[in-house]
Design an enzyme around this catalytic site. Structure first.
Site, PDB file in Angstrom:
ATOM      1  N   SER A 174       0.833  -1.207   0.000  1.00  0.00           N
ATOM      2  CA  SER A 174       0.000   0.000   0.000  1.00  0.00           C
ATOM      3  C   SER A 174       0.867   1.257   0.000  1.00  0.00           C
ATOM      4  O   SER A 174       1.573   1.522  -0.960  1.00  0.00           O
ATOM      5  CB  SER A 174      -0.965  -0.034   1.193  1.00  0.00           C
ATOM      6  OG  SER A 174      -2.091   0.768   0.933  1.00  0.00           O
ATOM      7  N   LYS A 226     -22.605  17.712   8.814  1.00  0.00           N
ATOM      8  CA  LYS A 226     -21.504  18.041   9.714  1.00  0.00           C
ATOM      9  C   LYS A 226     -21.094  16.855  10.580  1.00  0.00           C
ATOM     10  O   LYS A 226     -19.944  16.770  11.024  1.00  0.00           O
ATOM     11  CB  LYS A 226     -21.882  19.235  10.595  1.00  0.00           C
ATOM     12  CG  LYS A 226     -20.750  19.776  11.433  1.00  0.00           C
ATOM     13  CD  LYS A 226     -19.609  20.252  10.554  1.00  0.00           C
ATOM     14  CE  LYS A 226     -18.457  20.809  11.382  1.00  0.00           C
ATOM     15  NZ  LYS A 226     -17.317  21.169  10.531  1.00  0.00           N
TER      16      LYS A 226
END
Length: 376
Positions: A174, A226
């Site tokens: 990765s 939010k």
């Protein structure tokens, strides 16, 4: 009577007096322990060092106020000789092990990214340095930190003209492969775990546990999105729009990963001409998060050569067009100021037990180039 005929009168024998008895020797005086003297001496030495450090900090502050340019900022690096081959040339070994993170790793506020950038900067300025050997043994890490290191490596090669050769250890997956992709030559062991090209974002949802213990969250927000990824939300409240936005962010970052791989391997192939490996035409089908062995990565063109660290050193000499070189490393310098800082800064410090492995500390809402089998 004639007294002259009498025998002389015998004198009485004198008995000699005994010799005087010497007075007993005084008892030996107990030896005084010198432990307190050693302790006092150590305290004086530490006090002297503390005074010197305070004076140096005072002058540093004075220089900064007066606008005098100093070299106190940034990591302090010392050149360490790893292998002396009696050569004027140098190959710098830059180790990248463990989780790739932008978190501070020293008291100077420097992160892993800052240290690697400082090492590359010093290598570019030293004319005796002919190549850099990136020694990777990492499961990956943060997206931004990996991208910053990859950009620094690409810029170093472009500006200095010095090659960067990657030596993959047991693990270069990765983010570990992300930082390797821009380098000119990649060497992996047949059993190296690499690949895992992808992006992951992890979040815990503990609303079910809260319901069991009777906790009810009260959330006040300025917008409908939010509290995205909040672990206290009911999973049924997560809308398809939210999932689509998060997935779009993942896809954008994933596309950046594939671009880095494609551009890096293309540039390496141009520099290496016919010597290195090129990506197979359907390489993107293997960039789906799966892990690859070093042998598989070699067959697919993700790495250029199979071998160990010694093979990477030999390849670095070939690409740098030199016959021999000393192996060096730039290591951080730690002085007594760092030692005293351990006692002076107790905020946020905790006692840790070394289990022989590094457990990644993942943060909710942060993107990672991280091999998934090392998340748990």
């Amino acid at each position: 009577m004639d007294t002259t005929s009498l025998p002389p009168q015998l004198e009485s024998p004198v008995t000699p007096s005994p010799p005087p008895v010497p007075p007993p020797a005084p008892p030996p005086r107990p030896r005084k322990s010198r432990g307190w003297m050693i302790f006092a001496l150590v305290l004086l030495v530490l006090l002297g060092l503390s005074v010197l450090m305070n004076v140096s900090q005072m002058f540093e502050s004075l220089f900064r106020v007066q606008g005098v340019r100093t070299q106190f900022a940034g990591p302090r690096l010392d050149e360490v000789l790893l292998e002396n081959n009696h050569s004027a040339n140098k190959i710098v070994v830059v180790p990248v092990d463990g989780l790739i993170s932008s978190q501070m790793v020293d008291r100077g506020g420097n992160s892993r990214v800052d240290i690697i950038k400082a090492q590359l900067k010093r290598a570019s300025r030293d004319s005796k340095v002919k190549a850099v050997l990136l020694k990777v043994d990492s499961p990956g890490g943060e997206v931004l930190a990996s991208d910053e290191i990859a950009k620094a490596l690409a810029e170093f090669q472009q500006k200095s003209g010095k090659p960067v050769i990657v030596s993959m250890g047991g693990l270069a997956a990765s983010g570990g492969y992300y930082i390797s992709a821009p380098c000119q030559w990649i060497v992996a062991n047949e059993l190296t775990i690499t690949g895992s090209i992808g992006v992951i974002m992890s979040a815990w949802n503990y609303r079910g546990l809260m319901n069991k213990v009777g906790l009810q969250p009260n959330v006040y927000k300025s917008g409908r999105y939010k509290d995205m990824l909040s672990g206290s939300r009911d999973p049924e409240q997560i809308t398809p729009e939210e999932r689509a936005m998060v997935q779009a962010l993942i896809d954008q970052t994933y596309a950046r990963f594939k671009d880095v791989v494609a551009e890096g391997r293309k540039s390496a192939a141009e520099l290496n001409e016919a010597e290195g490996r090129t990506l197979v035409s359907d390489w993107s089908e293997y960039a789906d998060g799966r892990v690859l062995s070093g042998k598989e990565a070699y067959d697919l063109g993700f790495v250029d050569e199979l071998g160990n660290f010694d093979v990477a050193v030999k390849r670095a000499k070939t690409l740098a067009d030199i016959r021999n070189a000393n192996l060096i490393e730039y290591r951080q310098r730690y002085d007594f100021g760092d030692l005293f800082g351990i006692f002076g800064d107790s905020q946020g410090r905790a006692l840790k037990v070394d289990l022989g492995i590094e457990i990644p500390k993942l943060e909710t809402g942060r993107l990672y180039f991280l091999s998934p089998e090392y998340l748990h």
